[in-house]
Scaffold this active site. Sequence first.
Site, mmCIF file in Angstrom:
data_model
loop_
_atom_site.group_PDB
_atom_site.id
_atom_site.type_symbol
_atom_site.label_atom_id
_atom_site.label_comp_id
_atom_site.label_asym_id
_atom_site.label_seq_id
_atom_site.Cartn_x
_atom_site.Cartn_y
_atom_site.Cartn_z
ATOM 1 N N GLY A 34 0.842 -1.202 0.000
ATOM 2 C CA GLY A 34 0.000 0.000 0.000
ATOM 3 C C GLY A 34 0.873 1.246 0.000
ATOM 4 O O GLY A 34 0.683 2.173 -0.811
ATOM 5 N N HIS A 35 1.873 1.263 0.895
ATOM 6 C CA HIS A 35 2.809 2.393 0.926
ATOM 7 C C HIS A 35 3.576 2.468 -0.391
ATOM 8 O O HIS A 35 3.793 3.553 -0.936
ATOM 9 C CB HIS A 35 3.816 2.226 2.065
ATOM 10 C CG HIS A 35 3.210 2.121 3.437
ATOM 11 N ND1 HIS A 35 3.220 0.956 4.157
ATOM 12 C CD2 HIS A 35 2.582 3.031 4.215
ATOM 13 C CE1 HIS A 35 2.637 1.158 5.342
ATOM 14 N NE2 HIS A 35 2.232 2.410 5.393
ATOM 15 N N GLY A 145 -3.467 7.203 1.081
ATOM 16 C CA GLY A 145 -4.249 6.046 0.657
ATOM 17 C C GLY A 145 -5.731 6.235 0.945
ATOM 18 O O GLY A 145 -6.108 6.747 2.001
ATOM 19 N N GLN A 146 -6.554 5.766 0.026
ATOM 20 C CA GLN A 146 -8.017 5.767 0.212
ATOM 21 C C GLN A 146 -8.412 4.877 1.398
ATOM 22 O O GLN A 146 -9.463 5.047 1.990
ATOM 23 C CB GLN A 146 -8.681 5.290 -1.088
ATOM 24 C CG GLN A 146 -10.191 5.146 -1.033
ATOM 25 C CD GLN A 146 -10.896 6.477 -0.785
ATOM 26 O OE1 GLN A 146 -10.376 7.544 -1.112
ATOM 27 N NE2 GLN A 146 -12.078 6.419 -0.196
ATOM 28 N N GLN A 151 -9.078 10.217 7.045
ATOM 29 C CA GLN A 151 -7.826 10.983 7.122
ATOM 30 C C GLN A 151 -7.732 11.926 5.923
ATOM 31 O O GLN A 151 -7.393 13.104 6.054
ATOM 32 C CB GLN A 151 -6.656 10.008 7.144
ATOM 33 C CG GLN A 151 -5.297 10.618 6.980
ATOM 34 C CD GLN A 151 -4.205 9.640 7.346
ATOM 35 O OE1 GLN A 151 -3.901 9.439 8.513
ATOM 36 N NE2 GLN A 151 -3.611 9.006 6.360
ATOM 37 N N SER A 183 -2.380 -3.695 5.845
ATOM 38 C CA SER A 183 -2.207 -2.812 6.993
ATOM 39 C C SER A 183 -1.060 -3.350 7.829
ATOM 40 O O SER A 183 -0.892 -4.572 7.937
ATOM 41 C CB SER A 183 -3.482 -2.800 7.840
ATOM 42 O OG SER A 183 -3.198 -2.285 9.133
ATOM 43 N N ARG A 185 -1.009 -3.504 10.780
ATOM 44 C CA ARG A 185 -1.586 -4.221 11.922
ATOM 45 C C ARG A 185 -1.973 -5.662 11.577
ATOM 46 O O ARG A 185 -2.195 -6.460 12.486
ATOM 47 C CB ARG A 185 -2.797 -3.469 12.451
ATOM 48 C CG ARG A 185 -2.411 -2.120 13.058
ATOM 49 C CD ARG A 185 -3.583 -1.401 13.672
ATOM 50 N NE ARG A 185 -3.142 -0.290 14.496
ATOM 51 C CZ ARG A 185 -3.115 0.978 14.092
ATOM 52 N NH1 ARG A 185 -3.507 1.295 12.881
ATOM 53 N NH2 ARG A 185 -2.691 1.933 14.894
HETATM 54 P P1 AMP Z 1 0.353 4.494 7.727
HETATM 55 O O1 AMP Z 1 1.800 4.109 7.673
HETATM 56 O O2 AMP Z 1 -0.565 3.398 8.148
HETATM 57 O O3 AMP Z 1 0.118 5.800 8.457
HETATM 58 O O4 AMP Z 1 -0.070 4.800 6.230
HETATM 59 C C1 AMP Z 1 0.662 5.706 5.445
HETATM 60 C C2 AMP Z 1 -0.088 5.958 4.186
HETATM 61 O O5 AMP Z 1 -0.271 4.728 3.478
HETATM 62 C C3 AMP Z 1 -1.496 6.531 4.431
HETATM 63 O O6 AMP Z 1 -1.757 7.519 3.455
HETATM 64 C C4 AMP Z 1 -2.366 5.327 4.267
HETATM 65 O O7 AMP Z 1 -3.683 5.655 3.839
HETATM 66 C C5 AMP Z 1 -1.636 4.569 3.172
HETATM 67 N N1 AMP Z 1 -2.014 3.163 3.198
HETATM 68 C C6 AMP Z 1 -2.026 2.327 4.257
HETATM 69 N N2 AMP Z 1 -2.504 1.109 3.921
HETATM 70 C C7 AMP Z 1 -2.823 1.187 2.605
HETATM 71 C C8 AMP Z 1 -3.370 0.277 1.659
HETATM 72 N N3 AMP Z 1 -3.698 -0.972 1.991
HETATM 73 N N4 AMP Z 1 -3.571 0.709 0.393
HETATM 74 C C9 AMP Z 1 -3.251 1.978 0.038
HETATM 75 N N5 AMP Z 1 -2.716 2.887 0.874
HETATM 76 C C10 AMP Z 1 -2.508 2.506 2.136
#
Ligand code: AMP
Length: 256
Positions: A34-35, A145-146, A151, A183, A185
């Site tokens: 995702g990142h 990310g959507q 957020q 995720s 998590r």
């Molecule tokens: P985080 O590290 O969880 O704060 O996420 C950092 C960025 O990655 C945020 O903009 C999230 O929305 C995005 N993100 C997290 N998980 C996904 C995913 N499965 N698909 C797309 N973007 C993601």
Amino acid sequence: MRLLRTIAELRDVLAPHRHETIGLVPTMGALHDGHASLVRAARAEADLVVASLFVNPAQFGAESDLNGYPRDESRDATIAEAEGVDVLFVPSAEEMYPSGFQTWVDVEQLGASLEGAHRPGHFRGVATICLKLFNIVRPERAYFGQKDAQQVAVLRRMIRDLDLEVELRVLPTVRDADGLALSSRNARLSPEERERALSLPRALATKDAQQARELLRDLDVDYVEVADFEPRVLAAAVRVGDTRLIDNVILEGDTE
Ligand code: AMP
């Protein structure tokens, strides 16, 4: 790739690039595909790609998973470099919130509903850290990310309300083959919990709040609601064991 830990160093490194297009990808690390999709989008559009790795204490509540949040800086640095990040910013909590820090951004209503109702102060932490990153990096575009639809809604509102010049780019949710949204998590789920967690994407795929609630009746549900973001989504948060998962589907248009 340069790995930098202080705001001063980052400003120095960015100074000669001010005439170029800078793309910013804020993350909390534990990088996954995702990142990576955000970094790839930034790489395709920007001359210089800056990513941040910062587990922002201000967006975690008192009984939160801050201490247990997965951290592996060297793995993250390897992934970031492979995806084409030019500058990885990895500040300490003291660097971002020095002693005496007391200025916060509160996106009042949007930040208080859904996730905000279950995680008081969460979006205040998110908005404040993002504004700081926008001010430090001064990117033309920032990539989100959507998956975290609220957020995005909160940040859009902040950008409008505070007349920021950054443009938000929102990328589709990246999922595993079984449908679970990626995720950091997810790593905490046991195989049995993961199986149960799959009812979250299945429920959302109905695109119907009532049906989704029905399909989620065996999980500990925080909320399942239609949210009037841009675009409108069906969003849900559930707890599977000790792990809290959020996800959403877009209800109109077909951006995903
Ligand atoms: P985080 O590290 O969880 O704060 O996420 C950092 C960025 O990655 C945020 O903009 C999230 O929305 C995005 N993100 C997290 N998980 C996904 C995913 N499965 N698909 C797309 N973007 C993601």
